[in-house]
Each structure stands twice: as structure tokens, then as C-alpha cells.
Design a protein around this motif. Structure first.
Motif, short mmCIF file in Angstrom:
data_model
loop_
_atom_site.label_atom_id
_atom_site.label_comp_id
_atom_site.label_asym_id
_atom_site.label_seq_id
_atom_site.Cartn_x
_atom_site.Cartn_y
_atom_site.Cartn_z
N PRO A 278 0.82 -1.21 0.00
CA PRO A 278 0.00 0.00 0.00
C PRO A 278 0.85 1.27 0.00
N SER A 279 0.30 2.32 -0.58
CA SER A 279 0.99 3.62 -0.58
C SER A 279 0.91 4.22 0.82
N SER A 280 1.75 5.20 1.08
CA SER A 280 1.70 5.84 2.41
C SER A 280 0.34 6.52 2.63
N GLU A 281 -0.29 6.99 1.53
CA GLU A 281 -1.64 7.60 1.66
C GLU A 281 -2.65 6.57 2.17
N GLU A 282 -2.60 5.39 1.55
CA GLU A 282 -3.56 4.35 1.95
C GLU A 282 -3.34 3.95 3.41
N ILE A 283 -2.08 3.82 3.80
CA ILE A 283 -1.77 3.43 5.18
C ILE A 283 -2.30 4.49 6.16
N LYS A 284 -2.18 5.76 5.75
CA LYS A 284 -2.70 6.86 6.59
C LYS A 284 -4.21 6.73 6.77
N LEU A 285 -4.90 6.43 5.68
CA LEU A 285 -6.37 6.32 5.72
C LEU A 285 -6.82 5.04 6.41
N ASN A 286 -6.03 3.98 6.26
CA ASN A 286 -6.40 2.68 6.81
C ASN A 286 -5.16 2.01 7.40
N PRO A 287 -4.83 2.35 8.66
CA PRO A 287 -3.59 1.84 9.28
C PRO A 287 -3.47 0.32 9.23
N ARG A 288 -4.60 -0.38 9.18
CA ARG A 288 -4.54 -1.84 9.17
C ARG A 288 -3.98 -2.40 7.86
N SER A 289 -3.87 -1.53 6.85
CA SER A 289 -3.35 -2.02 5.57
C SER A 289 -1.83 -2.07 5.55
N ARG A 290 -1.19 -1.56 6.62
CA ARG A 290 0.27 -1.35 6.53
C ARG A 290 1.07 -2.63 6.30
N SER A 291 0.56 -3.77 6.74
CA SER A 291 1.36 -5.00 6.55
C SER A 291 0.94 -5.78 5.30
N ALA A 292 0.03 -5.22 4.49
CA ALA A 292 -0.49 -5.94 3.33
C ALA A 292 0.56 -6.10 2.22
N LYS A 293 0.59 -7.31 1.65
CA LYS A 293 1.48 -7.58 0.50
C LYS A 293 0.64 -8.26 -0.57
N LEU A 294 0.64 -7.68 -1.77
CA LEU A 294 -0.18 -8.23 -2.85
C LEU A 294 0.71 -8.87 -3.92
N ARG A 295 0.35 -10.08 -4.30
CA ARG A 295 1.07 -10.78 -5.38
C ARG A 295 0.07 -11.28 -6.41
N ILE A 296 0.50 -11.29 -7.67
CA ILE A 296 -0.39 -11.68 -8.77
C ILE A 296 0.27 -12.82 -9.56
N ALA A 297 -0.56 -13.80 -9.97
CA ALA A 297 -0.06 -14.86 -10.85
C ALA A 297 -1.09 -15.11 -11.95
N GLN A 298 -0.60 -15.61 -13.07
CA GLN A 298 -1.47 -15.90 -14.20
C GLN A 298 -1.27 -17.34 -14.64
#
Length: 300
Positions: A278-298
């Protein structure tokens, strides 16, 4: 209801990662407050279809009234079976936003939070018999030790286990605050929250069999996806992220690549892009997102 229930993390990135095809069939394996699902539906036309899975009956209060949507109150490890029932044998995309919803953390009685006193529960599925109370009060020394070391990645696992055993000989450890009290002598002052979060995480993973269920989801996803279909996973701690990362890299949960007789890699998924946080903006708006890691596979 939705916003209060659970604020969705990395929504734009999820939609981009899924590369939604308007008349496709999609699965939100962790429906929760339905935030991601609502956004996916906006991208589907009248022929598109979305299935939401959530084992927590509370999620049904957020169900979406839309004939393209079906909410299935079940653990996502039953993905293939339930989709078969709806005559779906393959899908265009699957989203898994792992971990605990804000709603579950905020509900005092469910015992997920280190900040609220509640019964030691931590079940995501309220009908199962194993709960945190059982783990803490009836597991033997070896099992407790393993849980704290493996799932909490805690160096002081032995001491934590000893304190629990000593304390429960006198009285049952009944609430989250009872447990926090038992662990007070071992809790580092500066890292109190991190230490307690690791303890709670370890118990929660055991109660909900989280890593095995995740592995089952990853394996099923690789079979269910159509060629070119996408799997998007958001994890919140290193154990989950490691599972996802190894599976996307090697098609298994070890560090080595499986190869066929001719030395070709056996995996069916290919990683897409890099790890997204998450961007620092998103973390500011939603502190619980700070540890989120997103991965994509096809799928190949």
C-alpha cells in the motif's frame, strides 16, 4: 455497513491485477465486508458472475442484492466443491484477501484483538469446536511450543509455553486479558504490541488451520483458473506471504522447482509483476493495511 465492517485494502491494485473480463466468472474467496466484490461487479456486464466465499456467517449482513452475485457461507478450502454445485468448472479470476477482517477484530466477544477483553475464541467459523480457549488450556507442552515457534516465529516459545502451563494449573486462562496478564513477565516493554500480536497470530493460525487452508486454496486455484486467468493474493504476515511467493515461483511450498522428466518446470502459474504494497496515503487512511502484501499470478 460495509465501511464499518471492513475497509478493503489495495482495491485499485486488485482490480488491475485481476484484469477483469466483463462477461467472466470471478471468485472473491474472502468476502468479508464485500468491498472488493462490489468493485468487481462494477466491471462485469450482465453475463458476468461473481461468487463470494466467507466462512463467517456475520458476513451475510453485507450480502449484495445482485443476480450476478452469489454469497457462499463456507471456508474457501471448499471452493471446487461449491463451484461444481453451481456447474462452474473453471473461472477467470480469484481474489484472496487473507487474514482477519476489521469486523472480527472489533468484535470484543470473538477474542481476536489484543486491545479488547473477550473470551479466548478466535474462530473464524463460529460452529467449529476448536477455539483459542481449548488451545491454551488443553494443548500439551510440545504442541504449544511448536505453535509459538512455528506460527508466531517467537524465540521465547519455551518460556511462553512454561508460563501458560504454570498458570493454567491454578486456573483456566479464560479471556484475552487473562492471557496477556500471564505473559506480562515475558513481554518486552518497547515491543509490547508486536510481541502480543505474534502470540495472538500463532494461536489464531492454529485455531483456523490457516496455512493448510491457504495451501489448499492455492492448489485449487491453479486447477480452477482458465488459461490466462489471474490469481490475486493479499497476505498480512510473512508465513502467508512465503506460501504464496513459493507457490507462484515454484508451484509448491518448498524453495525448489518441480520439473518433469525432460526438465521442464511443472508449475502452472506464472508471476505477474512485482510485489505490491500500500501507498503511504492508503496506510494513513487505513492503518490496518500497513502490513499488506499483494502478489499476482497468471495461469499458463
Amino acid at each position: 455497513i460495509m465501511e464499518a465492517y471492513h475497509k478493503s485494502v489495495l482495491t485499485e491494485e486488485v482490480l488491475k491485477g485481476l484484469k477483469i473480463y466483463p462477461s467472466g466468472v470471478y471468485v472473491d474467496a474472502t468476502y468479508g465486508g464485500g468491498g472488493h466484490s462490489r468493485e468487481i461487479l462494477k466491471k462485469l456486464n450482465k453475463n458476468g458472475k461473481l461468487f463470494g466465499f466467507d466462512q463467517d456467517p456475520d458476513s451475510a449482513i453485507n450480502t449484495i442484492d445482485d443476480n450476478r452475485f452469489e454469497l457462499i457461507v463456507a471456508n474457501f478450502s471448499f471452493l471446487t466443491q461449491y463451484l461444481k454445485y453451481y456447474q462452474i468448472n473453471s473461472v477467470d479470476g480469484i481474489l484472496a484477501d487473507l487474514g482477519v477482517s476489521s469486523h472480527q477484530f472489533d468484535q470484543q466477544l470473538r477474542g481476536f484483538s489484543i486491545r479488547k477483553s473477550g473470551r479466548l475464541d478466535m474462530r473464524m467459523n463460529k460452529t467449529q469446536s476448536l477455539d483459542a480457549h481449548k488451545v491454551i488450556n488443553s494443548y500439551d507442552e510440545k504442541s504449544l511450543n511448536q505453535i509459538f515457534r512455528r506460527y508466531g516465529e517467537l524465540r521465547s516459545a519455551k518460556k511462553i509455553t512454561q508460563n501458560i502451563l504454570d498458570s493454567r494449573r491454578k486456573n483456566d486462562i479464560c479471556t484475552t486479558f487473562d492471557l496477556i496478564d500471564v505473559l506480562k513477565p515475558l513481554t518486552p516493554k518497547r515491543l509490547k504490541n508486536k510481541f502480543l500480536a505474534q502470540i495472538f497470530q500463532a494461536i489464531r493460525i492454529e485455531v483456523n488451520n490457516e496455512l493448510e487452508v491457504l495451501k489448499s486454496l492455492l492448489k485449487q486455484s491453479s486447477s480452477l483458473l482458465k488459461s490466462g486467468g489471474r490469481l490475486v493474493c493479499i497476505s498480512y504476515h510473512s508465513l502467508e506471504d512465503r506460501c504464496v511467493k513459493h507457490f507462484f515461483q515454484n508451484g509448491n511450498f518448498d524453495k525448489r522447482e518441480d520439473k518433469d522428466f525432460f526438465g521442464n518446470p511443472l508449475k502452472v502459474l506464472n508471476r505477474v509483476g512485482r510485489l505490491i504494497i500500500p501507498s503511504s496515503e492508503e496506510i494513513k487512511l487505513n492503518p490496518r493495511s500497513r502490513s499488506a502484501k499483494l502478489r499476482i499470478a497468471q495461469k499458463k
